[in-house]
Design an enzyme around this catalytic site. Structure first.
Site, PDB file in Angstrom:
ATOM      1  N   ASP A  53       0.936  -1.137  -0.067  1.00  0.00           N
ATOM      2  CA  ASP A  53       0.178   0.172   0.095  1.00  0.00           C
ATOM      3  C   ASP A  53       0.977   1.249   0.019  1.00  0.00           C
ATOM      4  O   ASP A  53       1.509   1.517   1.005  1.00  0.00           O
ATOM      5  CB  ASP A  53      -0.894  -0.111   1.294  1.00  0.00           C
ATOM      6  CG  ASP A  53      -1.864   1.123   1.195  1.00  0.00           C
ATOM      7  OD1 ASP A  53      -1.623   2.229   0.575  1.00  0.00           O
ATOM      8  OD2 ASP A  53      -2.805   1.088   2.160  1.00  0.00           O
ATOM      9  N   HIS A  54       1.074   1.654  -1.152  1.00  0.00           N
ATOM     10  CA  HIS A  54       2.019   3.096  -1.322  1.00  0.00           C
ATOM     11  C   HIS A  54       1.561   4.214  -0.464  1.00  0.00           C
ATOM     12  O   HIS A  54       2.454   5.224  -0.439  1.00  0.00           O
ATOM     13  CB  HIS A  54       2.168   3.231  -2.596  1.00  0.00           C
ATOM     14  CG  HIS A  54       3.012   2.319  -3.335  1.00  0.00           C
ATOM     15  ND1 HIS A  54       4.355   2.434  -3.537  1.00  0.00           N
ATOM     16  CD2 HIS A  54       2.622   1.112  -4.157  1.00  0.00           C
ATOM     17  CE1 HIS A  54       4.859   1.373  -4.264  1.00  0.00           C
ATOM     18  NE2 HIS A  54       3.890   0.621  -4.712  1.00  0.00           N
ATOM     19  N   ARG A  55       0.317   4.379   0.159  1.00  0.00           N
ATOM     20  CA  ARG A  55       0.258   5.344   1.287  1.00  0.00           C
ATOM     21  C   ARG A  55       0.915   5.094   2.407  1.00  0.00           C
ATOM     22  O   ARG A  55       1.162   5.961   3.307  1.00  0.00           O
ATOM     23  CB  ARG A  55      -1.353   5.296   1.363  1.00  0.00           C
ATOM     24  CG  ARG A  55      -2.228   5.609   0.111  1.00  0.00           C
ATOM     25  CD  ARG A  55      -3.621   5.603   0.569  1.00  0.00           C
ATOM     26  NE  ARG A  55      -3.976   4.208   0.775  1.00  0.00           N
ATOM     27  CZ  ARG A  55      -5.101   3.671   1.086  1.00  0.00           C
ATOM     28  NH1 ARG A  55      -6.137   4.474   1.202  1.00  0.00           N
ATOM     29  NH2 ARG A  55      -5.368   2.214   1.376  1.00  0.00           N
TER      30      ARG A  55
END
Length: 81
Positions: A53-55
């Protein structure tokens, strides 16, 4: 970690469930012929896929995790040191 290798699945992409930020998908290990030092040799190969999850996790950190995993799985004695 999600493992579908026991069902003969070679590779897949696992879905991240909140609140997790990553998940490692492990496929089946299978014997293959590779070229080692210019000659054919047998090796057991396994595919793994890391979903991030690149967040929460930068892709570079995910790549570093996979590189560390690769190093440890190829030379498991390194986990004892």
């Amino acid at each position: 970690m999600s493992n579908l290798g026991m069902f003969g699945i070679k590779s897949f992409s696992a879905i991240i469930n909140p609140p997790h930020a990553t998940i490692l998908a492990v496929g089946a290990a299978e014997p293959r012929v590779i070229v080692k030092d210019g000659t054919p040799a047998a090796a057991t190969l396994m595919r793994v896929t890391l979903s991030c999850d690149h967040r929460a996790v930068d892709g570079v950190l995910g790549a570093q995790l996979l590189a560390a995993f690769k190093g440890l799985i190829e030379k498991p004695a390194g986990m004892l040191v």
